[in-house]
Design a protein around this motif. Structure first.
Motif, PDB file in Angstrom:
ATOM      1  N   GLU A 100      -8.490 -37.880  26.025  1.00 12.47           N
ATOM      2  CA  GLU A 100      -7.079 -37.810  25.594  1.00 12.47           C
ATOM      3  C   GLU A 100      -6.323 -39.010  26.164  1.00 12.47           C
ATOM      4  N   THR A 101      -6.140 -40.007  25.340  1.00 10.90           N
ATOM      5  CA  THR A 101      -5.505 -41.247  25.775  1.00 10.90           C
ATOM      6  C   THR A 101      -4.052 -41.039  26.188  1.00 10.90           C
ATOM      7  N   SER A 102      -3.425 -39.999  25.659  1.00 11.79           N
ATOM      8  CA  SER A 102      -2.008 -39.798  25.979  1.00 11.79           C
ATOM      9  C   SER A 102      -1.820 -39.273  27.394  1.00 11.79           C
ATOM     10  N   PHE A 152     -11.471 -31.253  18.630  1.00 15.18           N
ATOM     11  CA  PHE A 152     -10.893 -31.546  19.955  1.00 15.18           C
ATOM     12  C   PHE A 152     -10.968 -33.037  20.246  1.00 15.18           C
ATOM     13  N   VAL A 153     -10.174 -33.453  21.231  1.00 13.39           N
ATOM     14  CA  VAL A 153     -10.153 -34.857  21.656  1.00 13.39           C
ATOM     15  C   VAL A 153     -10.967 -34.960  22.946  1.00 13.39           C
ATOM     16  N   TYR A 154     -11.988 -35.767  22.922  1.00 14.29           N
ATOM     17  CA  TYR A 154     -12.858 -35.912  24.095  1.00 14.29           C
ATOM     18  C   TYR A 154     -12.110 -36.653  25.208  1.00 14.29           C
ATOM     19  N   VAL A 176     -15.002 -34.419  16.704  1.00 14.06           N
ATOM     20  CA  VAL A 176     -14.718 -34.947  18.035  1.00 14.06           C
ATOM     21  C   VAL A 176     -13.980 -36.288  17.932  1.00 14.06           C
ATOM     22  N   ASP A 177     -12.786 -36.342  18.528  1.00 16.69           N
ATOM     23  CA  ASP A 177     -12.063 -37.617  18.621  1.00 16.69           C
ATOM     24  C   ASP A 177     -12.624 -38.380  19.809  1.00 16.69           C
ATOM     25  N   ALA A 178     -13.294 -39.495  19.506  1.00 27.77           N
ATOM     26  CA  ALA A 178     -13.884 -40.326  20.559  1.00 27.77           C
ATOM     27  C   ALA A 178     -13.306 -41.735  20.486  1.00 27.77           C
ATOM     28  N   VAL A 179     -12.038 -41.840  20.066  1.00 26.85           N
ATOM     29  CA  VAL A 179     -11.450 -43.164  19.868  1.00 26.85           C
ATOM     30  C   VAL A 179     -11.472 -43.952  21.178  1.00 26.85           C
ATOM     31  N   THR A 180     -11.042 -43.304  22.255  1.00 28.47           N
ATOM     32  CA  THR A 180     -11.009 -44.004  23.542  1.00 28.47           C
ATOM     33  C   THR A 180     -12.326 -43.857  24.308  1.00 28.47           C
ATOM     34  N   ALA A 181     -13.168 -42.913  23.885  1.00 25.19           N
ATOM     35  CA  ALA A 181     -14.396 -42.628  24.635  1.00 25.19           C
ATOM     36  C   ALA A 181     -15.495 -43.658  24.383  1.00 25.19           C
ATOM     37  N   ALA A 210     -10.179 -49.087   8.271  1.00 23.49           N
ATOM     38  CA  ALA A 210      -8.805 -48.721   8.632  1.00 23.49           C
ATOM     39  C   ALA A 210      -8.843 -48.216  10.080  1.00 23.49           C
ATOM     40  N   PRO A 211      -7.687 -48.134  10.761  1.00 25.16           N
ATOM     41  CA  PRO A 211      -7.701 -47.823  12.193  1.00 25.16           C
ATOM     42  C   PRO A 211      -8.173 -46.402  12.546  1.00 25.16           C
ATOM     43  N   GLY A 212      -8.243 -46.133  13.839  1.00 24.91           N
ATOM     44  CA  GLY A 212      -8.727 -44.851  14.356  1.00 24.91           C
ATOM     45  C   GLY A 212      -8.117 -43.646  13.659  1.00 24.91           C
ATOM     46  N   SER A 213      -6.847 -43.738  13.332  1.00 20.39           N
ATOM     47  CA  SER A 213      -6.173 -42.618  12.663  1.00 20.39           C
ATOM     48  C   SER A 213      -6.833 -42.300  11.323  1.00 20.39           C
ATOM     49  N   ALA A 214      -7.388 -43.314  10.662  1.00 20.98           N
ATOM     50  CA  ALA A 214      -8.077 -43.086   9.392  1.00 20.98           C
ATOM     51  C   ALA A 214      -9.417 -42.398   9.632  1.00 20.98           C
ATOM     52  N   GLY A 215     -10.032 -42.674  10.780  1.00 21.71           N
ATOM     53  CA  GLY A 215     -11.256 -41.962  11.144  1.00 21.71           C
ATOM     54  C   GLY A 215     -10.957 -40.489  11.311  1.00 21.71           C
ATOM     55  N   MET A 216      -9.843 -40.212  11.997  1.00 20.96           N
ATOM     56  CA  MET A 216      -9.428 -38.821  12.184  1.00 20.96           C
ATOM     57  C   MET A 216      -9.212 -38.154  10.818  1.00 20.96           C
ATOM     58  N   GLU A 217      -8.461 -38.815   9.971  1.00 16.59           N
ATOM     59  CA  GLU A 217      -8.141 -38.229   8.676  1.00 16.59           C
ATOM     60  C   GLU A 217      -9.409 -38.023   7.844  1.00 16.59           C
ATOM     61  N   VAL A 238      -1.119 -35.646  22.951  1.00 17.97           N
ATOM     62  CA  VAL A 238      -0.545 -36.040  21.657  1.00 17.97           C
ATOM     63  C   VAL A 238      -1.532 -35.885  20.502  1.00 17.97           C
ATOM     64  N   PHE A 239      -2.774 -36.301  20.726  1.00 18.97           N
ATOM     65  CA  PHE A 239      -3.673 -36.440  19.580  1.00 18.97           C
ATOM     66  C   PHE A 239      -4.135 -35.105  18.993  1.00 18.97           C
ATOM     67  N   GLY A 240      -4.190 -34.056  19.819  1.00 21.49           N
ATOM     68  CA  GLY A 240      -4.479 -32.725  19.286  1.00 21.49           C
ATOM     69  C   GLY A 240      -3.404 -32.295  18.287  1.00 21.49           C
ATOM     70  N   THR A 288     -11.788 -49.438  17.033  1.00 22.90           N
ATOM     71  CA  THR A 288     -12.326 -50.700  17.542  1.00 22.90           C
ATOM     72  C   THR A 288     -11.513 -51.274  18.693  1.00 22.90           C
ATOM     73  N   GLN A 289     -10.290 -50.806  18.851  1.00 25.26           N
ATOM     74  CA  GLN A 289      -9.327 -51.477  19.732  1.00 25.26           C
ATOM     75  C   GLN A 289      -9.272 -50.918  21.151  1.00 25.26           C
ATOM     76  N   LYS A 290     -10.172 -49.985  21.491  1.00 28.15           N
ATOM     77  CA  LYS A 290     -10.124 -49.431  22.845  1.00 28.15           C
ATOM     78  C   LYS A 290     -11.307 -50.014  23.625  1.00 28.15           C
ATOM     79  N   CYS A 291     -12.350 -49.235  23.919  1.00 31.18           N
ATOM     80  CA  CYS A 291     -13.409 -49.776  24.781  1.00 31.18           C
ATOM     81  C   CYS A 291     -14.373 -50.712  24.057  1.00 31.18           C
TER      82      CYS A 291
HETATM   83  C1  LIG Z   1      -5.699 -44.734  19.764  1.00 36.02           C
HETATM   84  C2  LIG Z   1      -6.125 -43.354  19.435  1.00 36.02           C
HETATM   85  C3  LIG Z   1      -6.129 -42.855  18.114  1.00 36.02           C
HETATM   86  C4  LIG Z   1      -5.599 -43.654  16.953  1.00 36.02           C
HETATM   87  O1  LIG Z   1      -6.205 -44.866  16.763  1.00 36.02           O
HETATM   88  P1  LIG Z   1      -5.416 -46.008  15.950  1.00 36.02           P
HETATM   89  O2  LIG Z   1      -6.385 -47.134  15.910  1.00 36.02           O
HETATM   90  O3  LIG Z   1      -4.161 -46.276  16.725  1.00 36.02           O
HETATM   91  O4  LIG Z   1      -5.102 -45.469  14.606  1.00 36.02           O
HETATM   92  C5  LIG Z   1      -6.604 -41.590  17.901  1.00 36.02           C
HETATM   93  N1  LIG Z   1      -7.040 -40.810  18.919  1.00 36.02           N
HETATM   94  C6  LIG Z   1      -7.040 -41.233  20.190  1.00 36.02           C
HETATM   95  C7  LIG Z   1      -7.541 -40.336  21.279  1.00 36.02           C
HETATM   96  C8  LIG Z   1      -6.569 -42.513  20.486  1.00 36.02           C
HETATM   97  O5  LIG Z   1      -6.563 -42.941  21.750  1.00 36.02           O
END
Ligand SMILES: *Cc1c(COP(=O)(O)O)cnc(C)c1O
Length: 392
Positions: A145-147, A141-143, A170-175, A67-74, A94-96, A195-198
């Protein structure tokens, strides 16, 4: 009658999804096999090893969540937290705020450490929050911050968590694969990505890694994890060690081929080289944007190379420019989010999309759209500045 869907190709230079490499798209179209087929199990093992490489960790529990990044967070929150726990949550974008939502939905208390949007998390404020809340058992924390495009000092923040006997999330979605992320050396406990960032893979999967201390906390939970799907005790039986795999859910088989291919690409290039490429291309984009007369929204020391936040000049219509880029140039950039809506553009240079051709395409398109909106700028000068920065 409806017909097959063939999207017009776009260049994806927003906050994600980013351009997917043709190799990854090719992998996606290979024949589907059973998710418990020995061939697929071997692929799962290889994916785990490649994820360990990307995360720079030896954590045994390093897997992709289906499932997407948000599911990793959850997943990070529901597995580590129990009702009544206290979590220090850093928010500088936003992500914090989403982390706080997760904490509260687990029946835990979030102690917020706030920093300005566009600034990094202030480690001193985090120390202060731990001193005032010694019962806190997790720091989140978000390493990257994509927002906002700001990078925080993840190594220092993980060390502070340890100093106060807490685990780190640690949120490393974009890292991941864009900037250095040393899970083991920094002592990070739960780190999740997307998977959808770097990684330049299709959206929809969330790589995650748990330290031995995090696994121990999960194994000694006072009660069940509130989510059945994301319960690591169950997921481990499917992705787990060397023993037999038990059916938990059906893995998105073809998406795993895609993830595997994208991780292979990262390994072939090498992490260090990937970080250096992201940095070099970022420097060139910034040189070009500044030559257009634009200014960056984040101070130079904290800029993310993969997500470039640019101030929108006074009197320029945000939506009109982004619309022109998309419609006239098939180029997507991101809008500002939350407090930054209408104030910034977010230009992604992530993974496969971080290349000199995209920098020039973006500067050309932006220069032309701005000029037609009555903003005086010199696209040639911008291209020259970017080329010089690239050493061309
Ligand atoms: C994109 C992103 C998410 C969420 O990822 P999704 O794949 O959209 O669910 C979470 N945290 C950060 C920092 C992001 O950039």
């Amino acid at each position: 009658m409806s017909s097959s869907f063939f999207p017009t190709p776009r260049t994806l230079m927003g906050p994600g999804p980013s351009d997917v490499s043709p190799r990854v798209l090719g992998a996606l179209s290979r024949p589907t096999i059973g998710h418990l087929d020995p061939q697929f199990i071997a692929l799962m093992d290889d994916v785990k090893g490649l994820l360990q490489y990307a995360f720079q960790t030896e954590n045994a529990l390093t897997i992709p969540i289906s499932a997407p990044g948000s599911a990793g967070m959850e997943s990070a929150f529901v597995n580590l937290l129990s009702p009544g726990d206290t979590v220090i949550v850093c928010q500088n974008g936003v992500f914090g705020g989403r982390m706080r939502e997760n904490v509260e939905r687990c029946g835990a208390t979030a102690v917020m450490v706030e920093d300005a949007w566009g600034a990094p998390v202030d480690p001193e404020k985090v120390r202060e929050a731990f001193r005032k809340n010694p019962q806190a058992s997790v720091l989140a924390f978000v390493y990257a911050e994509t927002s906002t495009g700001a990078r925080s000092d993840a190594g220092t923040l993980c060390a502070i968590a340890k100093e106060f006997g807490a685990l780190s999330i640690v949120d490393a979605v974009t890292a991941l694969a864009g900037i250095d992320l040393q899970v083991d050396a920094w002592g990070a406990d739960v780190v999740y990505s997307g998977t959808q960032k770097c990684l330049s893979c299709v959206p929809g999967i969330s790589p995650i890694t748990f330290s031995p201390a995090a696994v121990e906390r999960i194994q000694n939970r006072p009660g069940k994890v509130q989510s059945w799907f994301l319960d690591m005790q169950l997921v481990m039986g499917y992705w787990g060690g060397d023993s037999k795999r038990a059916y938990h859910h059906t893995a998105p088989v073809n998406a795993m081929y895609a993830l595997h291919e994208s991780l292979l690409i990262v390994k072939e290039e090498g992490l260090e080289q990937s970080f250096a490429r992201h940095h070099r291309n970022h420097t060139a984009l910034v040189a070009g944007l500044e030559a257009l007369g634009l200014s960056m929204a984040v101070a130079a020391d904290y800029r993310l190379p993969q997500l470039n936040a640019v101030n929108i000049p006074d009197g320029i219509d945000d939506g009109a420019i982004r619309g022109a880029l998309l419609n006239d140039h098939n180029l997507e950039i991101g809008a500002g989010l939350g407090a930054l809506a209408g104030k910034t553009w977010r230009i992604g240079l992530m993974g496969h999309a971080s290349n000199p051709g995209n920098i020039k395409r973006c500067l050309t398109a932006l220069g032309s759209a701005l000029r037609r909106s009555g903003y005086a700028c010199d696209t040639e000068a911008a291209l020259t500045a970017a080329e010089i920065a690239l050493g061309e």
